[in-house]
Design a protein around this motif. Structure first.
Motif, short mmCIF file in Angstrom:
data_model
loop_
_atom_site.label_atom_id
_atom_site.label_comp_id
_atom_site.label_asym_id
_atom_site.label_seq_id
_atom_site.Cartn_x
_atom_site.Cartn_y
_atom_site.Cartn_z
N CYS A 309 -4.07 0.15 0.82
CA CYS A 309 -2.76 -0.27 0.29
C CYS A 309 -2.91 -1.59 -0.46
CB CYS A 309 -1.79 -0.43 1.45
SG CYS A 309 -0.14 -0.89 0.93
N HIS A 311 -0.71 -3.76 -0.78
CA HIS A 311 0.08 -4.84 -0.18
C HIS A 311 -0.86 -5.73 0.63
CE1 HIS A 311 3.13 -6.28 2.99
NE2 HIS A 311 3.12 -7.10 1.97
N VAL A 312 -1.19 -5.34 1.87
CA VAL A 312 -2.17 -6.13 2.61
C VAL A 312 -3.32 -5.30 3.18
CG1 VAL A 312 -0.74 -8.13 3.16
CG2 VAL A 312 -0.65 -6.15 4.65
N GLY A 313 -3.52 -4.12 2.60
CA GLY A 313 -4.77 -3.41 2.89
C GLY A 313 -4.78 -2.39 4.01
N CYS A 314 -3.62 -1.96 4.50
CA CYS A 314 -3.62 -0.88 5.49
C CYS A 314 -4.00 0.43 4.79
CB CYS A 314 -2.24 -0.72 6.11
SG CYS A 314 -1.80 -2.04 7.23
N CYS A 328 2.59 4.11 3.10
CA CYS A 328 1.77 3.21 3.92
C CYS A 328 2.57 2.91 5.19
CB CYS A 328 1.47 1.92 3.17
SG CYS A 328 0.54 0.76 4.21
N CYS A 330 2.24 0.68 7.43
CA CYS A 330 2.35 -0.70 7.91
C CYS A 330 3.69 -1.34 7.55
CB CYS A 330 1.21 -1.55 7.35
SG CYS A 330 -0.32 -1.24 8.23
N HIS A 331 4.05 -1.31 6.26
CA HIS A 331 5.32 -1.94 5.85
C HIS A 331 6.11 -1.01 4.95
CE1 HIS A 331 2.13 -5.00 6.40
NE2 HIS A 331 2.99 -5.44 7.28
N SER A 333 5.49 0.81 2.29
CA SER A 333 5.38 0.96 0.83
C SER A 333 5.20 2.44 0.51
CB SER A 333 4.18 0.18 0.30
OG SER A 333 4.47 -1.17 0.23
S1 FES Z 1 -0.04 -2.86 3.96
FE1 FES Z 1 0.88 -1.18 3.06
S2 FES Z 1 2.91 -1.73 2.91
FE2 FES Z 1 2.01 -3.44 3.78
#
Ligand code: FES
Length: 384
Positions: A309, A311-314, A328, A330-331, A333
């Motif tokens: 991802c 965003h922060v890599g999930c 994603c 995690c958050h 997205s």
């Molecule tokens: S790591 Fe994917 S939305 Fe935050």
């Protein structure tokens, strides 16, 4: 409620009387002006130089000394410990590298903890356990500015004197050492980040600009393989393996790594290697909007996007076939696969990088070359 300005309250001393007062008198005056009555102010060690007092002093000094030693350990580990990534194939170097972050955490943690323990011990053993009663009226405004200045200074000096800190040289020295080492660590942190340049090897295959999909020599074939759970079992991917609307996670494989357990394992574990191979349904494939300059990155209905991802890599690994969106977890997205996986919901701001793929003469899917941009979250040196 009483007030210091009420009739009957003790009048403040004159300037001449103030000049004649010693520190104890000033302390008494200051507390009485604040409406404070000190009921009990016992000396923690009424008999000086006892073994118990020395033991207490040594315990405090020892805490500060441990803090200082851990501070030295932190600075040494921060600057000199081998911190560059080492592959598991290089066992000893990998072991040392894997200790880097835990060492920083342990040494800094012990240093701060020991310093705090020393301060607590000192407070408990050497600061008088004062019992005082204060009236609700704080007497604000009574007396001159000079009177307040003198009484406050006298009270501070008295507190310092009663703490006996000035005459405990072992504690003073060890505390200075501990504070110095922690201060050095604080300075070393930003300095170390200037000494260590993670960009001095930008062209290596381990840099943030490249992934395991990079060809190690011109013309090298990098296949798409699935993870069967057994690193040495090579299962390559053919286009017909995927049904329309299907999705599979794939990793890079090169013939030169066949039989090399460590290399095969590394390819499966390397964080920036996972790629989502998606086969669109024919009716969806007709609606695809391709990214400028990447019009030939797909092979027919097959599209490959980095799974990391932006965003922060999930891992953005939830594929909703009905909406053609990658989610994603995690958050939350969401990336639209029909529009080069650009983000359409959530905190991610960049599209998932697309891996250019084709089919080799032997019928298996291969990567044509590495991603043309860095994958995963943004970083300073990234232009977009
Ligand atoms: S790591 Fe994917 S939305 Fe935050």
């Amino acid at each position: 409620m009483s007030s210091g300005n009420e009739p009957g309250a003790t009048p403040p001393p004159s300037d001449a009387e103030l000049e004649r007062m010693d520190r104890d008198a000033l302390v008494r005056l200051g507390t009485s002006l604040d409406g404070v009555e000190i009921v009990n102010y016992p000396e923690p060690w009424p008999v000086k130089g006892t073994r118990a007092e020395k033991r207490a002093e040594r315990a405090v000094a020892l805490s500060f000394l441990i803090s200082a030693l851990a501070g030295v350990g932190f600075v040494v580990a921060l600057i000199w410990w081998p911190w560059r990534y080492q592959p598991p194939s290089n066992q000893d170097a990998h072991f040392l590298y894997s200790l880097y972050t835990p060492l920083l955490g342990i040494t800094l943690g012990v240093s701060i903890l020991a310093l705090a323990t020393g301060v607590l011990l000192y407070t408990k053993r050497f600061i008088p356990d004062e019992l005082a009663i204060q009236q609700r009226d704080d007497n604000m405004g009574q007396g001159s500015a000079e009177l307040h200045r003198k009484t406050i200074l006298a009270q501070l000096a008295d507190a310092g004197n009663r703490s006996t800190f000035a005459r405990r040289s072992a504690i003073k020295r060890s505390l200075g050492l501990s504070a110095g080492m922690l201060g050095l660590g604080t300075v070393a942190l930003p300095v170390a980040s200037l000494i260590k340049d993670p960009w001095d090897q930008t062209d290596t295959k381990e840099s943030l600009w490249h992934t395991g999909w990079q060809q190690q020599f011109p013309g090298e074939i990098v296949y798409l393989r699935r993870n069967t759970g057994i690193p040495d079992e090579i299962s390559l991917v053919r286009p017909e393996d995927l049904d329309a609307g299907g999705m599979e996670t794939v990793f890079p494989f090169r013939e030169s790594e066949r039989g090399n357990h460590e290399a095969l394992l590394h390819a499966l574990r390397r964080a920036d290697n996972p790629v989502l191979l998606i086969r669109l349904r024919p009716e969806d494939a007709d609606r695809v909007v391709k990214r400028q300059g990447q019009e030939d990155f797909n092979f027919g209905d097959y599209y490959a996007f980095s799974k990391i991802c932006t965003h922060v890599g999930c891992p953005a690994s939830l594929y909703e076939q009905r909406t053609n969106r990658l989610l994603c977890p995690c958050h939350q997205s969401q990336f639209d696969v029909l529009q080069y996986a650009k983000p359409v919901f959530g905190p991610a701001t960049r599209a998932l990088p697309q891996l250019p793929i084709t089919v080799h003469t032997d019928g298996y899917l291969i990567a044509r070359h590495d991603f043309i941009e860095a994958i995963g979250p943004g970083f300073w040196e990234r232009p977009s």
